[in-house]
Design an enzyme around this catalytic site. Sequence first.
Site, PDB file in Angstrom:
ATOM      1  CD  GLN A   1      -2.706   4.178  10.929  1.00  0.00           C
ATOM      2  OE1 GLN A   1      -3.940   4.224  10.816  1.00  0.00           O
ATOM      3  NE2 GLN A   1      -1.900   4.629   9.991  1.00  0.00           N
TER       4      GLN A   1
ATOM      5  CB  THR B   1      -7.738  -4.740   2.067  1.00  0.00           C
ATOM      6  OG1 THR B   1      -6.760  -4.501   3.079  1.00  0.00           O
ATOM      7  CG2 THR B   1      -7.618  -3.683   0.981  1.00  0.00           C
TER       8      THR B   1
ATOM      9  CG  HIS C   1      -3.895  10.507   3.111  1.00  0.00           C
ATOM     10  ND1 HIS C   1      -4.951  10.415   3.994  1.00  0.00           N
ATOM     11  CD2 HIS C   1      -3.051   9.493   3.436  1.00  0.00           C
ATOM     12  CE1 HIS C   1      -4.752   9.393   4.815  1.00  0.00           C
ATOM     13  NE2 HIS C   1      -3.611   8.817   4.499  1.00  0.00           N
TER      14      HIS C   1
ATOM     15  NE  ARG D   1      -7.509   6.332   9.892  1.00  0.00           N
ATOM     16  CZ  ARG D   1      -6.826   6.130   8.770  1.00  0.00           C
ATOM     17  NH1 ARG D   1      -5.585   5.647   8.811  1.00  0.00           N
ATOM     18  NH2 ARG D   1      -7.378   6.401   7.617  1.00  0.00           N
TER      19      ARG D   1
ATOM     20  CD  GLU E   1      -5.410   3.127  -0.006  1.00  0.00           C
ATOM     21  OE1 GLU E   1      -4.629   2.491  -0.749  1.00  0.00           O
ATOM     22  OE2 GLU E   1      -5.252   3.253   1.219  1.00  0.00           O
TER      23      GLU E   1
ATOM     24  CD  GLU F   1      -7.149  12.612   4.735  1.00  0.00           C
ATOM     25  OE1 GLU F   1      -6.743  13.432   3.905  1.00  0.00           O
ATOM     26  OE2 GLU F   1      -7.328  11.402   4.479  1.00  0.00           O
TER      27      GLU F   1
ATOM     28  CG  ASP G   1      -2.067   1.004   1.054  1.00  0.00           C
ATOM     29  OD1 ASP G   1      -2.390   1.360  -0.097  1.00  0.00           O
ATOM     30  OD2 ASP G   1      -2.620   1.437   2.069  1.00  0.00           O
TER      31      ASP G   1
ATOM     32  CD  GLU H   1      -6.035   4.740   4.822  1.00  0.00           C
ATOM     33  OE1 GLU H   1      -5.387   3.986   4.073  1.00  0.00           O
ATOM     34  OE2 GLU H   1      -5.505   5.397   5.746  1.00  0.00           O
TER      35      GLU H   1
ATOM     36  CB  THR I   1      -5.924   7.877   1.860  1.00  0.00           C
ATOM     37  OG1 THR I   1      -5.707   6.770   2.706  1.00  0.00           O
ATOM     38  CG2 THR I   1      -7.287   8.482   2.086  1.00  0.00           C
TER      39      THR I   1
ATOM     40  CG  ASP J   1      -5.601   0.521   3.882  1.00  0.00           C
ATOM     41  OD1 ASP J   1      -5.684  -0.527   4.538  1.00  0.00           O
ATOM     42  OD2 ASP J   1      -4.672   1.343   4.011  1.00  0.00           O
TER      43      ASP J   1
ATOM     44  CE  LYS K   1      -3.148   2.056   7.490  1.00  0.00           C
ATOM     45  NZ  LYS K   1      -4.096   2.607   6.514  1.00  0.00           N
TER      46      LYS K   1
ATOM     47  NE  ARG L   1       5.205  14.441  11.252  1.00  0.00           N
ATOM     48  CZ  ARG L   1       4.578  13.360  10.802  1.00  0.00           C
ATOM     49  NH1 ARG L   1       4.379  12.327  11.594  1.00  0.00           N
ATOM     50  NH2 ARG L   1       4.152  13.319   9.557  1.00  0.00           N
TER      51      ARG L   1
HETATM   52 MN    MN Z   1      -3.964   3.013   2.847  1.00  0.00          MN
END
Ligand code: MN
Length: 441
Positions: free
Chosen positions: A252, A269, A146, A249, A213, A385, A139, A211, A371, A245, A265, A155
């Site tokens: 993750q 999928t 994204h 979160r 994709e 997002e 991936d 996600e 994504t 995907d 993940k 950050r």
């Molecule tokens: Mn992905």
Amino acid sequence: MTIALNETHDASLRSWVTSANDGNTDFPIQNLPFAVFRRAGSSEAFRGGVAIGDQVLDLAALRAAGLLTGDAAGACAAAAKPSLNDFMAMGSTAWSALRLALSRLLRVGAAQKASVQACLLAQRDVEYSVPAKIGDYTDFFTSIHHATNVGKLFRPDNPLLPNYKWVPIAYHGRASSIGVSGESLHRPVGQVCGAGQTVPVVQPSRRLDFELELGIWIGTGNAQGKRIKVADAEAHVFGLCLLNDWSARDVQAWEYQPLGPFLAKNFGTTISPWIVTMEALAPFRAPFTRAASDPQPLHYLDAPAVWQSGSIDIQLDVLLETEKMRAAKQSAQPLARSNFVESYWTVSQMVAHHTVTGCNLQPGDLFGSGTMSGPTDESRASLLELTVGGKEPITLATGETRTFLEDGDAVILRAHCEKVGAARIGFGESYGRIVPAIDLT
Ligand code: MN
């Protein structure tokens, strides 16, 4: 490098399958995508099929009818198998020969219409399997929008890491849990360690996301130790599909440093059953662009064809269908719309990068694009997002709100290509539904 337009792309072509001539169908005669299918609920063998309007052309039946000759006959025999790997391995001459033969058989006026008609099944009466045995799944992370949106959440001062504009970033994903549209997935359970906590808990994910994709199917591979040059890369790509995907979160956030996504993940999928070939996408190619102020691609990622037509104009949509919408027979609610032209790297650059080490790709390998968010609020292609990390809930037409996915929610991905002078083609859909977590005890 890019496939030339030919008689199969002619926008004026009409099929004797009348549903293929409806201007809104995803599957006009100019598309001819491949899937693997059987009659729904049957124990028949899965076999290859091609979409035409609201029908599937059964390639095993077509082969048995003996209407094809030469390269097209050999290609049809391979594509009729329960997975498309052997057909993918044959390469673009075979793919193209079969496409041309099918286009001629399905056109208005085809002499063999009656024999071909006997090989059609309604799409509503079939079920699909994953179209090829996927040896490896990688991936990518090719939308800079994204990468920036997500980077900002973690950050704020330094959203984009310094390697992003040089390296087509990716991680190696899990192939065994890739499933085809229509599936239900259990909410994953995993380790979560909330802000300010020092000891994690094991619980069902509370920040489950999608996600939006594209999937990229490798056709012909390369020998280990022999890289694929960017100028040759597209000849190795069979086609594209939709790819969701699913991402936990909270899992993750706790696990991803230092080696990247893992259990967040690996539980599932979901892909669309139909593979739209690179040849079908030929009319929708677009120049690749890179801001003059950004680093330019390194030599192994650079070729004239990348700049001329490396991008592909594919509009992408994601919709949400809640339990309440289903009960009220309301249609799914669009959440975001984006376009594959937003990709910071082309398909050919992903292939060239993946193999620059001498890594061998194999027929049926699958890439995810990453994504595919665009620059606007409306084109944010994940809930992470869209809700700014869960801080700004979305209100749906039903009055429900969402930060992340609830049990019963279904996520629907769609895509299509449109251009003046070309027939509109689409990808069908990827539909996946979340069901409650399996009890841990
Ligand atoms: Mn992905």
